[in-house]
Write an enzyme that holds these catalytic residues in place. Structure first.
Site, short mmCIF file in Angstrom:
data_model
loop_
_atom_site.label_atom_id
_atom_site.label_comp_id
_atom_site.label_asym_id
_atom_site.label_seq_id
_atom_site.Cartn_x
_atom_site.Cartn_y
_atom_site.Cartn_z
CG ASP A 221 -2.28 -17.12 34.60
OD1 ASP A 221 -1.29 -17.31 35.32
OD2 ASP A 221 -3.14 -18.00 34.39
CE1 TYR B 140 -4.19 -24.76 37.01
CE2 TYR B 140 -3.49 -24.90 34.72
CZ TYR B 140 -3.18 -24.89 36.07
OH TYR B 140 -1.89 -25.03 36.48
NE ARG C 174 2.01 -14.35 45.26
CZ ARG C 174 1.51 -13.47 46.12
NH1 ARG C 174 2.23 -12.99 47.11
NH2 ARG C 174 0.25 -13.08 46.00
NE ARG D 30 -0.64 -10.71 43.06
CZ ARG D 30 -1.58 -10.81 43.98
NH1 ARG D 30 -2.16 -9.73 44.45
NH2 ARG D 30 -1.95 -11.98 44.44
#
Ligand code: 1CP
Length: 349
Positions: A75, A158, A30, A39
């Protein structure tokens, strides 16, 4: 000169280099206007599933800053839907950037672990393989491509917590239900191995194992719940014939142990001077260790801190300049450029 002689791969093998290699974790992200433009049009998972867009965002920082390695845009959690978990990414908050992962049906019980399936990369993740091929075409041999997977503990954090919500549930599982935890790590290890093997088969020239949160565990739990699994992943990568890089944070108390698991390169965060790390790790290459937050300060300070690290790292082959952790969304691109140029200006030849 073939790509195998590239300074990044030579440094991984602790061979002499013409100049120090540099790349930065989260170099496609980003902080880059070209990434934000992509994005604005597509969601994060959609981006991860488009080989064309994967190639575009992976190569952009190579073109812009002259990094010495590219890292696959993907990812550490992309395979979780194929394992049976309902993964989504929240929209990044304005100004704060990165949208974090969410898992709607987190893994909490032995039955949840038993229900997880091992992904078949060719069938479930064809876009990763095609992305690797598209990147290699776009790079045209300029720099090596690093493939990656998440380490079992970090991915489990996660999967069990349901997002970036600390480590309490996962650590409680280690103590209350150690067999369930082992069953989970076993499945995540097998999932990591098949994925990294598929990336290497598609053309990735090195592999990084992201165990970002492993510093949460004490030595006893590392020995029981992490090291045996990491050693298997490292061995699988080595068998596939490419260098294998360990990444973790807060691991200063365990560096020699990590090196002993079979990694070619060990990453160092910013918490320890690089000369100390190199002295403790004579038989592996070392990668790191600029604090990413330094890049938010004045450019002169970022360049000065970079010089200090290069000086401390010394001339011995086997060092790769990188950050201690990833680039943050508010990093000015001029500072990234200044640091890359500073590393390249210094030749140890
Ligand atoms: O340029 C690159 O480095 C390649 C792309 C990459 C990598 C290597 C991304 C893109 N993610 C990762 C690995 C990753 N993903 C890690 C290990 C590296 C690290 O420690 O930084 C981790 C922990 C994740 C999980 C994840 N995915 C997070 C972190 C959440 C947390 O707990 O801090 C986030 C924010 C994501 C989403 C994501 N992944 C990648 C990007 C660019 C983003 C932001 C999403 C967006 O564009 O909205």
């Amino acid at each position: 000169m073939t790509l195998q002689d590239h300074r990044f791969l030579r440094a991984c093998r602790r061979q002499s280099v013409d100049r120090l290699p540099v790349w930065m974790m989260r170099q496609a992200g980003r902080y880059l206007p070209s990434y934000r433009a992509v994005r604005e049009k597509v969601g994060f998972l959609e981006l991860c599933r488009s080989p064309e867009l994967i190639a575009k965002v992976t190569v952009a920082p190579i073109d812009e800053f002259g990094f010495d390695a590219a890292i696959l845009f993907s990812d550490i959690l992309v395979h979780l839907p194929a394992m049976g978990l309902d993964l989504s990414f929240e929209k990044g908050e304005k100004g704060k950037g990165d949208g974090g992962p969410k898992i709607a049906n987190p893994v909490r019980t032995r039955a949840d672990v038993d229900a997880l399936t091992i992904p078949d990369p060719g069938k479930d993740l064809p876009y990763v393989r095609d992305g690797v091929r598209a990147i290699r075409t776009a790079l045209a041999g300029r720099v090596p491509l690093i493939g990656f997977v998440g380490g079992p503990f970090t991915v489990a954090s996660y999967a069990v917590e349901g997002g970036s919500q600390g480590f309490t549930r996962l650590k409680t599982m280690l103590y209350a239900e150690p067999r369930t935890a082992h069953a989970l790590f076993e499945k995540l290890t097998r999932a990591a191995i098949v994925q990294i093997e598929a990336q290497i088969a598609a053309g990735a020239e090195a592999a990084q194992i992201f165990e970002s949160w492993l510093g949460e565990l004490d030595r006893y739990d590392l020995e029981e719940f992490s090291f045996p699994y990491l050693a298997r992943i490292a061995e699988a990568v080595r068998k596939a014939g490419v260098p294998v890089i360990f990444f973790g944070t807060g691991m200063g108390g365990h560096l020699e142990k990590i090196a002993g698991l079979g990694f070619d390169v060990v990453s160092i965060d910013w918490r320890m001077p690089i000369d100390e790390a190199r002295a403790r790790l004579p038989d592996v290459a070392v990668q790191g260790n600029l604090d990413s937050i330094v890049l938010l300060g004045p450019r002169e300070v970022a360049v000065e801190r970079t010089r200090r690290i290069l000086q401390a790292a010394g001339p011995k082959p086997g060092y790769i300049f990188n950050l201690g952790h990833g680039l943050t969304p508010s990093t000015p691109t001029e500072n990234v450029k200044a640091v890359v140029d500073a590393v390249h200006d210094i030749s140890w030849k």
